[in-house]
Design an enzyme around this catalytic site. Structure first.
Site: not given
Ligand code: M6R
Length: 617
Positions: A2, A27, A74, A100-101, A490, A494, A497, A513, A612
């Site tokens: 948010c 964000r 969000w 927010n929160g 990574e 990437k 996402e 394995h 973000k």
């Protein structure tokens, strides 16, 4: 997650708020809304979807006023609907609030407020808070001790909140006052010439002012047209410090690039240069850091380091583990911050804790930092955002100076974190066994990174062509050994996402394995092979994949003697000092993921469901 933008000043507020929300889009959010204080009362418009949609909706509305609040949501409590979008106006119509929160005790609040006659029209926790402020406001006498009734009501309501919040609040009776408060969710005050902003981060205010007050947890600010006053939820007389923002508007703009992610990939020669600036000793044999707040003698006494973080920053911790153990010979442990904070891990007395975080606001990383400090450990931070909560609460640390990272997929922040890890390995190594001569060689190597990165970026078209050939696949494996294992993780992160392709990173030898079962013509593997001890082993792993008709994209260093025709595609990176290979190997996979996502028509800078900076648990 948010985003909040509030404004009080001389300008017409609507465009200011919409522009601020646009800058906070990165964000992550799924709905947006705005409330303007007008002569006819609050004008509120909300919508699901993008800020562009909100802009279209409000284009028809005059919304005349110079005070307002706005939000990108969000979803946490309640689905993505217009009713759940913020601002939330109290059922008596007096209070408009964005938040927010997470308000953990919102059900109890709701029960209490319903008994008092307040009604609810959304499923959110936030609406409980707007009604709670209204409830306290209704009970308050007009004004006390130079504080408005609104200011006092917000303060009182917040005392009952369990959970986290960043809030901006307006009241129909106060055309000249905007209230903000924070606990756990970031909120800053932009201090301009005759105008003030409240925002979740600096990108929303850089076009107006570079003066900023970073509110601390439990602080409440009352902003009037001619000044502001900060208190805590319980005490008066907080001295607010005005800081200067070092980022400029251009840093937070696309320029000629189609996406922030691509801009930030190409920013890397500069961001890596900035990570090093002024950080080498005059004799050129070691690194130096101004903010560690630990003497060399204290650092010599450390016999273990714990690195903790989330997501990409956690991958940076894994690279740090490899580099520090290799060059400084100090044992390193790496933990997910979300696990460390609740695991009650027994730590050795001489352990130093490091958190890594681009935003400095990730709630789990903050929780891990606080937990380490609660246990009496020194906890340092590698972070990019100056003034962020973690930057302020850590016992010392190293700023990345990478500039704002707007793309949700972290790119330049990651390479600058691993660059700093290499410099830290050098510094700690030189405090122990590393010789002057080896230090000089490593400093030279680190200084050459920006040029090497430029050379890799020159291959962008070639990597784009590879991406076109592979963009249709639904699964990928990323495989590497030693310091290349975190780069494999990574690379996989990437890709998933931003392109929503299923991708997994593994140590190359682990493939046998289990993951080898995935190998087929339909599941390409991205391998990393660097000159040194292990390249033959990687070659064997590639052969195992080829034997099962798996396609191979190989990132290898120039002088690594790779058999011809081993891989279907090769991307060659410069041969360089071992300490910098993780940075160099990252660039091609950033480009590959980016171009694959573009080929698939994905919204690269605003991938679905992602935020973000993750400020909820
Ligand atoms: O701001 P932080 O570095 O603490 O963020 C940690 C993660 O949320 C972040 O790296 C996330 O994994 C990114 N989306 C990766 O691209």
């Amino acid at each position: 997650m948010c985003g909040i933008v509030g404004y009080i000043g001389k300008q017409t507020v609507k465009p200011v708020l919409l522009e601020g929300l646009k800058r906070l889009e990165y964000r992550g959010y799924d709905s947006a809304g705005i409330a303007v204080f007008t002569e006819e009362g609050f004008k509120v418009t909300k919508t699901t979807g993008r800020v562009a949609g909100l802009t279209r909706l409000t284009a028809r509305e005059p919304m005349k006023g110079t005070l307002g609040i706005s939000h990108t949501r969000w979803a946490t409590h309640g689905g993505v609907t217009e009713a759940n979008a913020h601002p939330h106006v109290s059922s008596d119509g007096k209070i408009a609030l964005v938040h927010n929160g997470v308000i953990e005790n919102y059900n109890d609040m709701k029960r209490f407020l319903k008994e008092k006659g307040y009604t609810f029209s959304s499923e959110t926790d936030t609406e409980a808070l707007s009604n709670l402020v209204a409830y306290h406001y209704a009970k308050e006498p007009p004004a006390t001790n130079g504080k408005s009734r609104l200011f006092i009501a917000v303060r009182k309501a917040l005392r009952h909140v369990e959970g986290t919040y960043g809030v901006a609040v307006m009241c129909t009776d106060y055309p000249d006052e905007l209230i903000g408060a924070r606990k756990g969710s970031p909120l800053i005050v932009g201090v301009g010439q005759g105008e003030y902003l409240l925002a979740s981060d600096v990108s929303a205010i850089v076009t107006h002012t570079s003066n900023v007050v970073y509110l601390k947890d439990d602080e409440v600010v009352s902003i009037k047209r001619d000044g502001f006053q900060v208190v805590t939820t319980n005490e008066d007389g907080v001295e607010a410090k005005i800081d200067k923002i070092s980022w400029n508007v251009e840093d937070a703009e696309l320029g000629d690039f189609p996406h922030f992610m691509l801009k930030e990939i190409f920013d890397q020669p500069a961001s890596l240069e900035n990570a090093m600036r002024g950080r080498f000793s005059d004799d050129g044999s070691t690194a130096k850091f101004g903010g560690l707040n630990m003497t060399p003698r204290e650092l010599r006494q450390i016999d273990r380091i714990l690195f903790t973080a989330c997501g990409t920053a956690w991958h940076a911790c894994l690279v740090a583990e490899y580099l520090i153990e290799r060059f400084a010979r100090i044992p390193v442990e790496v933990e997910y911050a979300s696990e460390f904070r609740y695991r009650n891990a027994p730590l050795d007395k001489n352990t130093l804790v490091f958190v890594i975080t681009q935003s400095g606001e990730t709630i789990d990383t903050l929780g891990a930092l606080r937990e380490a400090q609660r246990k009496g450990y020194k906890a340092l931070a590698i972070t990019n955002v100056v003034g962020s909560t973690i930057a302020r609460e850590s016992d010392g640390g190293i700023y990345q100076h990478a500039g704002p990272e707007i793309g949700v997929a972290s790119t330049k922040a990651f390479t600058s974190q691993i660059m700093i890890a290499a410099m830290l390995a050098l510094y700690l190594g030189r405090l122990r066994d590393m010789s002057f001569a080896d230090g000089v060689v490593m400093v030279q190597a680190l200084k050459s990174v920006p040029d090497y990165v430029r050379k890799i970026l020159d291959q962008a078209d070639r990597i784009h062509a590879i991406a076109k050939r592979y963009a249709h696949h639904a699964d990928f494996l990323f495989l590497g050994r030693q310091a290349m294992f975190p780069i494999a993780l990574e690379g996989a992160l990437k890709l998933k996402e931003i392109s929503y392709i299923h991708a997994e990173g593994y140590p190359a030898a682990e493939m046998k394995h289990g993951p080898i079962a995935l190998i087929s013509e339909e599941c390409p593997s991205v391998f990393f092979a660097m000159s040194g001890e292990n390249w033959q082993k990687v070659v064997s792993n590639i052969q195992e994949v080829k034997a099962r008709k798996g396609k191979v994209i190989l990132v290898h260093s120039e002088e690594c003697p790779i058999p011809e025709d081993l891989a279907d595609e090769t991307i060659v990176i410069p041969e360089a000092h071992e300490s910098i290979m993780p940075v160099l190997a990252t660039i091609p996979v950033q480009l590959l993921s980016y171009y694959i996502a573009v080929e698939r028509g994905c919204d690269v800078d605003k991938p679905r469901n992602l935020a973000k900076s993750v400020t909820v648990e």
